[in-house]
Structures are given as structure tokens and as C-alpha cells.
Scaffold this motif. Structure first.
Motif, mmCIF file in Angstrom:
data_model
loop_
_atom_site.group_PDB
_atom_site.id
_atom_site.type_symbol
_atom_site.label_atom_id
_atom_site.label_comp_id
_atom_site.label_asym_id
_atom_site.label_seq_id
_atom_site.Cartn_x
_atom_site.Cartn_y
_atom_site.Cartn_z
ATOM 1 N N UNK A 1 48.894 20.181 8.561
ATOM 2 C CA UNK A 1 49.707 20.996 7.697
ATOM 3 C C UNK A 1 50.102 22.281 7.813
ATOM 4 N N UNK A 2 51.183 22.627 8.137
ATOM 5 C CA UNK A 2 51.362 23.962 8.626
ATOM 6 C C UNK A 2 51.635 25.176 7.322
ATOM 7 N N UNK A 3 51.422 24.606 6.094
ATOM 8 C CA UNK A 3 51.166 25.627 5.080
ATOM 9 C C UNK A 3 49.953 26.002 4.709
ATOM 10 N N UNK A 4 48.900 25.214 5.316
ATOM 11 C CA UNK A 4 47.565 25.731 4.927
ATOM 12 C C UNK A 4 46.848 26.471 6.401
ATOM 13 N N UNK A 5 46.730 27.724 6.385
ATOM 14 C CA UNK A 5 46.226 28.743 7.354
ATOM 15 C C UNK A 5 44.814 28.648 7.013
ATOM 16 N N UNK A 6 44.118 28.625 8.309
ATOM 17 C CA UNK A 6 42.774 28.990 8.306
ATOM 18 C C UNK A 6 42.188 30.250 9.129
ATOM 19 N N UNK A 7 41.554 31.260 8.650
ATOM 20 C CA UNK A 7 41.134 32.261 9.517
ATOM 21 C C UNK A 7 40.370 31.767 10.703
ATOM 22 N N UNK A 8 40.768 32.255 11.847
ATOM 23 C CA UNK A 8 40.207 31.901 13.266
ATOM 24 C C UNK A 8 38.987 32.511 13.407
ATOM 25 N N UNK A 9 38.717 33.510 12.669
ATOM 26 C CA UNK A 9 37.709 34.318 12.696
ATOM 27 C C UNK A 9 36.523 33.953 12.014
ATOM 28 N N UNK B 1 36.976 31.380 9.612
ATOM 29 C CA UNK B 1 37.244 29.989 9.090
ATOM 30 C C UNK B 1 37.493 29.656 7.694
ATOM 31 N N UNK B 2 37.572 30.769 6.943
ATOM 32 C CA UNK B 2 38.099 30.809 5.513
ATOM 33 C C UNK B 2 39.546 30.444 5.271
ATOM 34 N N UNK B 3 39.740 29.561 4.173
ATOM 35 C CA UNK B 3 41.073 29.106 4.015
ATOM 36 C C UNK B 3 41.786 30.105 2.830
ATOM 37 N N UNK B 4 40.978 31.004 2.424
ATOM 38 C CA UNK B 4 41.478 32.066 1.423
ATOM 39 C C UNK B 4 42.357 33.097 2.066
ATOM 40 N N UNK B 5 43.684 32.985 2.132
ATOM 41 C CA UNK B 5 44.529 33.431 2.976
ATOM 42 C C UNK B 5 45.542 34.475 2.031
ATOM 43 N N UNK B 6 45.577 35.525 2.035
ATOM 44 C CA UNK B 6 46.769 36.107 1.022
ATOM 45 C C UNK B 6 47.807 36.749 1.884
ATOM 46 N N UNK C 1 41.491 36.950 3.148
ATOM 47 C CA UNK C 1 40.640 37.437 2.156
ATOM 48 C C UNK C 1 39.495 37.848 2.194
ATOM 49 N N UNK C 2 38.641 37.196 3.005
ATOM 50 C CA UNK C 2 37.326 37.085 3.305
ATOM 51 C C UNK C 2 36.936 38.221 4.169
ATOM 52 N N UNK C 3 37.448 38.256 5.358
ATOM 53 C CA UNK C 3 36.967 39.083 6.431
ATOM 54 C C UNK C 3 38.230 40.200 6.887
ATOM 55 N N UNK C 4 39.369 39.964 6.341
ATOM 56 C CA UNK C 4 40.265 40.820 6.662
ATOM 57 C C UNK C 4 41.100 40.768 7.921
#
Ligand SMILES: [Zn+2]
Length: 65
Positions: A2-10, A12-17, A46-49
Motif C-alpha cells: 500500500x503506497x499510502x502507508x509510509x513507515x519510518x526507515x529509521x 519503523x513508526x507509521x506515525x507520519x506527519x 512524528x516519533x524521531x523526526x
């Protein structure tokens, strides 16, 4: 995938602003001095910036013909 859901590569959080770079930070087409640029849309964790993705708001401004 799903291209609409991004995950932080650093972290792993999916809380993307989403943010926006504009004003002096606009992206201008190279060689087109008098053309106004495009603001940049930024996806940031939004977790690690970590900045995950940056894209031009108006990609049509960068066509080369
Ligand atoms: Zn993160």
C-alpha cells in the motif's frame, strides 16, 4: 504494498506527519530564473523526526520543454 502507508526507515513508526516547505525554501526549476518555484511537501516521522520523503507540490513546473 500500500503506497499510502509510509513507515519510518529509521525507527519503523507509521506515525507520519506532513509538512510543507514554502517561502524562501521553494524549489525552483534549474535554469528558469524568473519562474516561480513549487512548495515542497514533506513527510516526517512524528516519533524521531526523520524526513521520509520530499516532493514538489507542483511537479509540472519542472517539465523541460
Ligand atoms: Zn522515525
Amino acid at each position: 504494498m500500500n503506497m499510502n502507508v509510509d513507515k519510518c526507515p529509521d525507527c519503523g513508526s507509521s506515525k507520519i506527519g506532513k509538512g510543507k516547505l514554502e517561502g524562501y525554501a521553494t524549489l525552483r526549476p534549474l535554469g528558469k530564473i524568473f519562474t516561480t518555484g513549487s512548495a515542497i511537501i514533506v513527510d516526517v516521522c512524528t516519533e524521531c523526526g526523520t524526513i521520509i520523503k520530499m516532493r514538489a507540490e507542483k511537479p509540472e513546473k519542472f517539465t523541460t520543454n
